[in-house]
Design a protein around this motif. Structure first.
Motif, PDB file in Angstrom:
ATOM      1  N   ARG A  90      27.770  60.859  58.714  1.00 36.95           N
ATOM      2  CA  ARG A  90      28.341  60.151  59.864  1.00 36.95           C
ATOM      3  C   ARG A  90      27.816  58.720  59.885  1.00 36.95           C
ATOM      4  NH1 ARG A  90      30.228  63.548  63.887  1.00 36.95           N
ATOM      5  NH2 ARG A  90      31.507  61.749  64.385  1.00 36.95           N
ATOM      6  N   GLN A  91      28.619  57.836  60.466  1.00 37.44           N
ATOM      7  CA  GLN A  91      28.227  56.434  60.632  1.00 37.44           C
ATOM      8  C   GLN A  91      28.699  55.956  61.994  1.00 37.44           C
ATOM      9  OE1 GLN A  91      26.408  54.239  58.744  1.00 37.44           O
ATOM     10  NE2 GLN A  91      26.691  52.815  60.435  1.00 37.44           N
ATOM     11  N   ASP A  92      27.805  55.362  62.737  1.00 39.85           N
ATOM     12  CA  ASP A  92      28.135  54.801  64.049  1.00 39.85           C
ATOM     13  C   ASP A  92      29.323  53.851  63.906  1.00 39.85           C
ATOM     14  OD1 ASP A  92      28.202  53.534  66.527  1.00 39.85           O
ATOM     15  OD2 ASP A  92      26.050  53.165  66.590  1.00 39.85           O
ATOM     16  N   GLU A  93      30.324  54.053  64.751  1.00 38.41           N
ATOM     17  CA  GLU A  93      31.517  53.209  64.655  1.00 38.41           C
ATOM     18  C   GLU A  93      31.743  52.352  65.892  1.00 38.41           C
ATOM     19  OE1 GLU A  93      35.308  55.648  66.190  1.00 38.41           O
ATOM     20  OE2 GLU A  93      34.747  56.152  64.155  1.00 38.41           O
ATOM     21  N   ARG A  94      30.700  52.152  66.689  1.00 35.79           N
ATOM     22  CA  ARG A  94      30.855  51.289  67.858  1.00 35.79           C
ATOM     23  C   ARG A  94      31.337  49.909  67.449  1.00 35.79           C
ATOM     24  NH1 ARG A  94      25.270  52.526  70.909  1.00 35.79           N
ATOM     25  NH2 ARG A  94      24.759  53.014  68.766  1.00 35.79           N
ATOM     26  N   PHE A  95      32.275  49.394  68.179  1.00 31.54           N
ATOM     27  CA  PHE A  95      32.815  48.041  68.024  1.00 31.54           C
ATOM     28  C   PHE A  95      33.655  47.823  66.768  1.00 31.54           C
ATOM     29  CE2 PHE A  95      28.629  47.457  70.179  1.00 31.54           C
ATOM     30  CZ  PHE A  95      29.128  47.263  71.453  1.00 31.54           C
ATOM     31  N   THR A  96      33.894  48.871  65.949  1.00 26.76           N
ATOM     32  CA  THR A  96      34.641  48.627  64.712  1.00 26.76           C
ATOM     33  C   THR A  96      36.062  48.155  64.984  1.00 26.76           C
ATOM     34  OG1 THR A  96      35.186  50.984  64.512  1.00 26.76           O
ATOM     35  CG2 THR A  96      33.280  50.184  63.268  1.00 26.76           C
ATOM     36  N   SER A  97      36.709  48.698  66.009  1.00 22.81           N
ATOM     37  CA  SER A  97      38.078  48.254  66.297  1.00 22.81           C
ATOM     38  C   SER A  97      38.098  46.790  66.721  1.00 22.81           C
ATOM     39  CB  SER A  97      38.715  49.125  67.378  1.00 22.81           C
ATOM     40  OG  SER A  97      38.914  50.424  66.885  1.00 22.81           O
ATOM     41  N   LYS A  98      37.128  46.395  67.536  1.00 23.28           N
ATOM     42  CA  LYS A  98      37.049  44.990  67.957  1.00 23.28           C
ATOM     43  C   LYS A  98      36.737  44.084  66.766  1.00 23.28           C
ATOM     44  CE  LYS A  98      35.875  45.769  72.755  1.00 23.28           C
ATOM     45  NZ  LYS A  98      34.940  45.616  73.841  1.00 23.28           N
ATOM     46  N   MET A  99      35.836  44.534  65.897  1.00 20.29           N
ATOM     47  CA  MET A  99      35.509  43.745  64.709  1.00 20.29           C
ATOM     48  C   MET A  99      36.710  43.663  63.778  1.00 20.29           C
ATOM     49  SD  MET A  99      31.523  44.588  63.773  1.00 20.29           S
ATOM     50  CE  MET A  99      31.701  46.341  63.611  1.00 20.29           C
ATOM     51  N   ALA A 100      37.467  44.759  63.661  1.00 19.70           N
ATOM     52  CA  ALA A 100      38.662  44.757  62.812  1.00 19.70           C
ATOM     53  C   ALA A 100      39.678  43.752  63.339  1.00 19.70           C
ATOM     54  CB  ALA A 100      39.260  46.163  62.752  1.00 19.70           C
ATOM     55  N   PHE A 101      39.888  43.765  64.647  1.00 22.51           N
ATOM     56  CA  PHE A 101      40.834  42.836  65.254  1.00 22.51           C
ATOM     57  C   PHE A 101      40.393  41.393  65.028  1.00 22.51           C
ATOM     58  CE2 PHE A 101      42.930  40.652  68.819  1.00 22.51           C
ATOM     59  CZ  PHE A 101      44.239  41.024  68.566  1.00 22.51           C
ATOM     60  N   GLN A 102      39.098  41.139  65.194  1.00 21.53           N
ATOM     61  CA  GLN A 102      38.579  39.787  64.978  1.00 21.53           C
ATOM     62  C   GLN A 102      38.736  39.384  63.515  1.00 21.53           C
ATOM     63  OE1 GLN A 102      37.568  37.628  67.467  1.00 21.53           O
ATOM     64  NE2 GLN A 102      37.726  36.166  65.798  1.00 21.53           N
ATOM     65  N   THR A 103      38.547  40.324  62.604  1.00 28.60           N
ATOM     66  CA  THR A 103      38.739  40.057  61.176  1.00 28.60           C
ATOM     67  C   THR A 103      40.177  39.640  60.905  1.00 28.60           C
ATOM     68  OG1 THR A 103      37.005  41.630  60.570  1.00 28.60           O
ATOM     69  CG2 THR A 103      38.619  41.092  58.862  1.00 28.60           C
ATOM     70  N   MET A 104      41.110  40.302  61.573  1.00 26.95           N
ATOM     71  CA  MET A 104      42.518  39.965  61.401  1.00 26.95           C
ATOM     72  C   MET A 104      42.803  38.538  61.906  1.00 26.95           C
ATOM     73  SD  MET A 104      44.071  43.633  62.568  1.00 26.95           S
ATOM     74  CE  MET A 104      45.787  43.439  62.137  1.00 26.95           C
ATOM     75  N   ILE A 105      42.207  38.174  63.025  1.00 24.47           N
ATOM     76  CA  ILE A 105      42.371  36.817  63.563  1.00 24.47           C
ATOM     77  C   ILE A 105      41.767  35.805  62.598  1.00 24.47           C
ATOM     78  CG2 ILE A 105      41.617  35.235  65.391  1.00 24.47           C
ATOM     79  CD1 ILE A 105      41.803  37.654  67.330  1.00 24.47           C
ATOM     80  N   ASP A 106      40.529  36.098  62.154  1.00 23.49           N
ATOM     81  CA  ASP A 106      39.824  35.172  61.263  1.00 23.49           C
ATOM     82  C   ASP A 106      40.546  34.975  59.933  1.00 23.49           C
ATOM     83  OD1 ASP A 106      37.939  34.962  63.254  1.00 23.49           O
ATOM     84  OD2 ASP A 106      36.457  36.234  62.256  1.00 23.49           O
ATOM     85  N   SER A 107      41.266  35.997  59.493  1.00 20.87           N
ATOM     86  CA  SER A 107      41.964  35.892  58.208  1.00 20.87           C
ATOM     87  C   SER A 107      43.336  35.252  58.354  1.00 20.87           C
ATOM     88  CB  SER A 107      42.088  37.263  57.545  1.00 20.87           C
ATOM     89  OG  SER A 107      42.901  38.115  58.327  1.00 20.87           O
ATOM     90  N   GLY A 108      43.690  34.866  59.585  1.00 20.55           N
ATOM     91  CA  GLY A 108      44.910  34.118  59.802  1.00 20.55           C
ATOM     92  C   GLY A 108      46.169  34.949  59.976  1.00 20.55           C
ATOM     93  N   LEU A 109      46.024  36.243  60.246  1.00 17.75           N
ATOM     94  CA  LEU A 109      47.211  37.071  60.451  1.00 17.75           C
ATOM     95  C   LEU A 109      47.924  36.663  61.733  1.00 17.75           C
ATOM     96  CD1 LEU A 109      46.035  40.649  59.464  1.00 17.75           C
ATOM     97  CD2 LEU A 109      47.441  39.078  58.149  1.00 17.75           C
ATOM     98  N   LYS A 110      49.238  36.654  61.674  1.00 15.17           N
ATOM     99  CA  LYS A 110      50.051  36.321  62.839  1.00 15.17           C
ATOM    100  C   LYS A 110      49.918  37.404  63.903  1.00 15.17           C
ATOM    101  CE  LYS A 110      52.243  32.828  60.794  1.00 15.17           C
ATOM    102  NZ  LYS A 110      51.337  31.749  60.632  1.00 15.17           N
ATOM    103  N   LYS A 111      50.257  37.056  65.124  1.00 12.56           N
ATOM    104  CA  LYS A 111      50.130  37.966  66.263  1.00 12.56           C
ATOM    105  C   LYS A 111      50.881  39.276  66.015  1.00 12.56           C
ATOM    106  CE  LYS A 111      49.950  37.629  71.237  1.00 12.56           C
ATOM    107  NZ  LYS A 111      50.214  36.776  72.384  1.00 12.56           N
ATOM    108  N   LYS A 112      52.074  39.191  65.459  1.00 15.00           N
ATOM    109  CA  LYS A 112      52.864  40.390  65.188  1.00 15.00           C
ATOM    110  C   LYS A 112      52.143  41.309  64.194  1.00 15.00           C
ATOM    111  CE  LYS A 112      57.457  41.921  63.861  1.00 15.00           C
ATOM    112  NZ  LYS A 112      58.793  41.546  63.432  1.00 15.00           N
ATOM    113  N   GLN A 113      51.521  40.727  63.175  1.00 15.07           N
ATOM    114  CA  GLN A 113      50.787  41.524  62.187  1.00 15.07           C
ATOM    115  C   GLN A 113      49.549  42.173  62.812  1.00 15.07           C
ATOM    116  OE1 GLN A 113      50.502  38.059  59.582  1.00 15.07           O
ATOM    117  NE2 GLN A 113      51.410  39.291  57.933  1.00 15.07           N
ATOM    118  N   ARG A 114      48.939  41.485  63.770  1.00 17.16           N
ATOM    119  CA  ARG A 114      47.733  42.017  64.414  1.00 17.16           C
ATOM    120  C   ARG A 114      48.035  43.200  65.318  1.00 17.16           C
ATOM    121  NH1 ARG A 114      46.397  36.250  65.409  1.00 17.16           N
ATOM    122  NH2 ARG A 114      46.807  36.645  67.604  1.00 17.16           N
ATOM    123  N   ARG A 115      49.312  43.397  65.662  1.00 13.41           N
ATOM    124  CA  ARG A 115      49.697  44.546  66.482  1.00 13.41           C
ATOM    125  C   ARG A 115      49.828  45.818  65.653  1.00 13.41           C
ATOM    126  NH1 ARG A 115      54.093  41.114  69.212  1.00 13.41           N
ATOM    127  NH2 ARG A 115      52.926  40.050  70.830  1.00 13.41           N
TER     128      ARG A 115
END
Length: 136
Positions: A90-115
């Motif tokens: 097992r691995q603690d997964e706290r904040f992974t969804s938020k970090m994933a979303f931020q990664t998508m923003i940082d990599s320049g994905l458009k809003k539609k792709q981030r959905r």
């Protein structure tokens, strides 16, 4: 060496990430409908050598397990029955969804792709796997 596979388990879909054979790099693999997950993993293990499955462990801020753990524990029992020779951790997964979303923003994905929730799950699985690799 064999690969390590990480799972960001969800009720509807599960993000999957894998390491390279040297277990140095975590990469997103795909997102699979959870009801098809065991079959997907059986096919994957038939073609790739896998030594470990890492399953995300959802925790609350006070370090107690979250409500979704009730869904994950029966799934882990199915994993153990389906893959008796592969170790599960097992691995603690706290904040992974938020970090994933931020990664998508940082990599320049458009809003539609981030959905694209499937992409968020895949990136979350990659973050879980990288955190595991950093821990060992």
């Amino acid at each position: 060496m064999a690969r390590i596979v990480a799972l960001d388990y969800g009720k509807v879909r599960t993000g999957i990430a894998v390491t390279d054979e040297l277990q140095l790099i975590a990469s997103g693999l795909t997102t699979v409908a959870t009801k098809e997950l065991i079959d997907f993993l059986k096919n994957y293990v038939a073609t790739e050598k896998v030594e470990l499955l890492v399953v995300g462990e959802p925790k609350q801020m006070n370090n107690q397990v979250s409500e979704s753990e009730a869904l994950i524990l029966p799934f882990i029992e199915k994993l153990k029955a389906s893959f008796p020779t592969i170790k599960i951790e097992r691995q603690d997964e706290r904040f992974t969804s938020k970090m994933a979303f931020q990664t998508m923003i940082d990599s320049g994905l458009k809003k539609k792709q981030r959905r694209d929730k499937a992409l968020v799950d895949e990136i979350s699985a990659t973050i879980i796997l990288q955190a595991y690799l950093n821990r060992i």
